[in-house]
Design a protein around this motif. Structure first.
Motif, short mmCIF file in Angstrom:
data_model
loop_
_atom_site.label_atom_id
_atom_site.label_comp_id
_atom_site.label_asym_id
_atom_site.label_seq_id
_atom_site.Cartn_x
_atom_site.Cartn_y
_atom_site.Cartn_z
N GLU A 158 -0.94 1.57 -11.28
CA GLU A 158 -0.06 0.41 -11.21
C GLU A 158 1.41 0.83 -11.29
O GLU A 158 1.76 1.78 -11.99
CB GLU A 158 -0.40 -0.55 -12.35
CG GLU A 158 0.21 -1.93 -12.19
CD GLU A 158 -0.38 -2.96 -13.14
OE1 GLU A 158 0.04 -4.12 -13.08
OE2 GLU A 158 -1.25 -2.58 -13.95
N HIS A 216 0.40 -3.98 -8.16
CA HIS A 216 -0.96 -3.73 -8.67
C HIS A 216 -1.69 -2.72 -7.79
O HIS A 216 -1.49 -2.67 -6.58
CB HIS A 216 -1.76 -5.03 -8.74
CG HIS A 216 -2.88 -4.98 -9.73
ND1 HIS A 216 -4.08 -4.37 -9.46
CD2 HIS A 216 -2.96 -5.43 -10.99
CE1 HIS A 216 -4.87 -4.47 -10.51
NE2 HIS A 216 -4.21 -5.11 -11.47
N HIS A 217 -2.55 -1.91 -8.42
CA HIS A 217 -3.19 -0.81 -7.69
C HIS A 217 -4.51 -1.19 -7.03
O HIS A 217 -5.08 -0.37 -6.31
CB HIS A 217 -3.40 0.38 -8.62
CG HIS A 217 -4.26 0.09 -9.81
ND1 HIS A 217 -3.90 -0.80 -10.79
CD2 HIS A 217 -5.48 0.56 -10.16
CE1 HIS A 217 -4.85 -0.85 -11.72
NE2 HIS A 217 -5.82 -0.05 -11.35
N GLU A 218 -5.01 -2.40 -7.27
CA GLU A 218 -6.20 -2.85 -6.57
C GLU A 218 -5.79 -3.44 -5.21
O GLU A 218 -4.62 -3.75 -4.98
CB GLU A 218 -6.95 -3.90 -7.39
CG GLU A 218 -7.36 -3.45 -8.79
CD GLU A 218 -8.50 -2.44 -8.78
OE1 GLU A 218 -8.99 -2.08 -7.69
OE2 GLU A 218 -8.89 -1.99 -9.88
N GLU A 255 -7.18 2.78 0.46
CA GLU A 255 -7.51 2.08 -0.77
C GLU A 255 -7.68 3.07 -1.92
O GLU A 255 -7.16 2.85 -3.03
CB GLU A 255 -8.80 1.28 -0.58
CG GLU A 255 -9.25 0.54 -1.83
CD GLU A 255 -10.57 -0.16 -1.65
OE1 GLU A 255 -11.16 -0.57 -2.67
OE2 GLU A 255 -11.01 -0.33 -0.49
N ARG A 256 -8.38 4.16 -1.69
CA ARG A 256 -8.60 5.15 -2.75
C ARG A 256 -7.29 5.80 -3.18
O ARG A 256 -7.06 6.03 -4.37
CB ARG A 256 -9.58 6.22 -2.26
CG ARG A 256 -11.00 5.71 -2.05
CD ARG A 256 -11.92 6.82 -1.58
NE ARG A 256 -12.03 7.88 -2.59
CZ ARG A 256 -12.65 9.04 -2.38
NH1 ARG A 256 -13.19 9.29 -1.19
NH2 ARG A 256 -12.74 9.93 -3.33
N SER A 306 0.84 -1.19 0.00
CA SER A 306 0.00 0.00 0.00
C SER A 306 0.88 1.24 0.00
O SER A 306 2.06 1.19 -0.35
CB SER A 306 -0.92 -0.03 1.23
OG SER A 306 -1.90 0.98 1.14
N ARG A 347 -4.23 4.55 -2.97
CA ARG A 347 -3.41 3.58 -3.70
C ARG A 347 -3.95 3.37 -5.10
O ARG A 347 -3.19 3.29 -6.07
CB ARG A 347 -3.37 2.26 -2.93
CG ARG A 347 -2.63 1.14 -3.68
CD ARG A 347 -1.16 1.47 -3.82
NE ARG A 347 -0.46 0.56 -4.71
CZ ARG A 347 -0.29 0.75 -6.00
NH1 ARG A 347 -0.80 1.83 -6.60
NH2 ARG A 347 0.38 -0.10 -6.74
N HIS A 348 -5.26 3.27 -5.26
CA HIS A 348 -5.85 3.04 -6.58
C HIS A 348 -5.59 4.23 -7.49
O HIS A 348 -5.28 4.07 -8.67
CB HIS A 348 -7.35 2.79 -6.45
CG HIS A 348 -7.99 2.41 -7.76
ND1 HIS A 348 -8.46 3.34 -8.65
CD2 HIS A 348 -8.21 1.18 -8.31
CE1 HIS A 348 -8.96 2.73 -9.70
NE2 HIS A 348 -8.81 1.42 -9.53
#
Length: 215
Positions: free
Chosen positions: A57, A182-184, A49-50, A30, A52-53
Motif C-alpha cells: 500500500e 491500495h495494493h489490491e 496484479e502480482r 497500477s 502491484r500487490h
C-alpha cells in the motif's frame, strides 16, 4: 397496431445526460513495466496484479489524480474514512504520497472528511504544518486545510461505504482509497459533474452537520 421506435431515435432525458464538458471514464491504478505508477484503461493482467500487490500500500497511486490535485484551482474535497490511516506494513502514508501535490495546488479550499484511524493525528499535524508554511512569507497563500472526523457510534452522521473526491467541479468515485494507493485490484471513475450528481450538496450536508456538532 403498435409501432416500434428504434432505440437510437429515443431521446435521452436531459437530466440523465452527462454534461458536455465531462467525459466519464474508468481506470485502474497500477504499476507499469518499470514499476512506476500508471493508470490502466483495463483490468490489470495477472503479472501486473502480482507486481502491484507485492509493492504494498502507498507504493503506487493514480497519476491522473496527482495531476488533478496539482492543477486544481478552486477546491479539493475528499471523503474517505481510511484516508489518514497509517499501516505499520506500509512504507508511506497518504500525506507523504500527496504532500508535493498539496503543497503546489492552486486550490485554496481543501476539506477532508475522515475516520479516526491509527496514525491520523500525526498526519493532521503534518497537514497543519503545510498549511502554516504556505501562509507565511514569501508565499502568503490564502490556503486552508479543514478536517472533520466522523467518530463511529458517537455521531448520527455515517460515512459512505464508498470513497469520493471533488476536484473543482469534477466528481471522482474510488473503489478503494482516495488516490488509488491500495495494493489490491481496484478502480476509480471520474468525469462526473459534482453539482449535477449531487456530490457537492451531499458533501456540504455532512460538513455542516459535523462542523455544527463540534461547536
Amino acid at each position: 397496431m403498435s409501432v416500434r421506435i428504434p432505440v437510437s431515435l429515443i431521446a435521452e432525458p436531459e437530466a440523465h445526460r452527462p454534461p458536455s464538458n465531462f467525459v466519464p471514464k474508468l481506470a485502474w491504478p497500477s504499476l507499469d513495466s518499470s514499476n512506476a505508477p500508471a493508470d490502466l484503461g483495463r483490468f490489470p493482467r495477472w503479472d501486473e496484479e502480482r507486481r502491484r500487490h507485492a509493492a504494498g500500500e502507498f507504493e503506487a497511486w493514480s497519476d491522473e489524480f496527482m495531476v488533478a490535485l496539482e492543477r486544481a484551482r478552486k477546491r479539493v474535497w475528499l471523503i474517505d474514512g481510511f484516508l489518514l490511516k497509517a499501516d505499520g506494513r506500509a512504507k508511506a502514508t497518504f500525506f507523504q504520497v500527496f504532500e508535493r501535490a498539496l503543497a503546489s495546488t492552486r486550490a485554496e479550499d481543501i476539506r477532508l472528511i475522515i475516520g479516526p484511524k491509527a496514525g491520523h493525528h500525526e498526519q493532521i499535524a503534518s497537514l497543519r504544518e503545510l498549511e502554516a508554511a504556505r501562509r507565511q512569507p514569501p508565499r502568503r497563500d490564502s490556503f486552508a486545510i479543514e478536517i472533520q472526523t466522523v467518530r463511529e457510534g458517537k455521531s448520527p452522521v455515517r460515512l459512505p461505504h464508498d470513497r469520493f473526491a471533488v476536484i473543482d467541479s469534477e466528481l471522482w468515485h474510488w473503489g478503494a482509497n482516495v488516490g488509488g494507493t491500495h495494493h489490491e485490484v481496484n478502480a476509480y471513475s471520474r468525469g462526473w459533474s459534482s453539482r449535477e450528481t449531487g456530490a457537492e450538496e451531499y458533501f456540504l450536508r455532512l460538513w455542516k452537520y459535523l462542523k455544527d456538532a463540534s461547536v
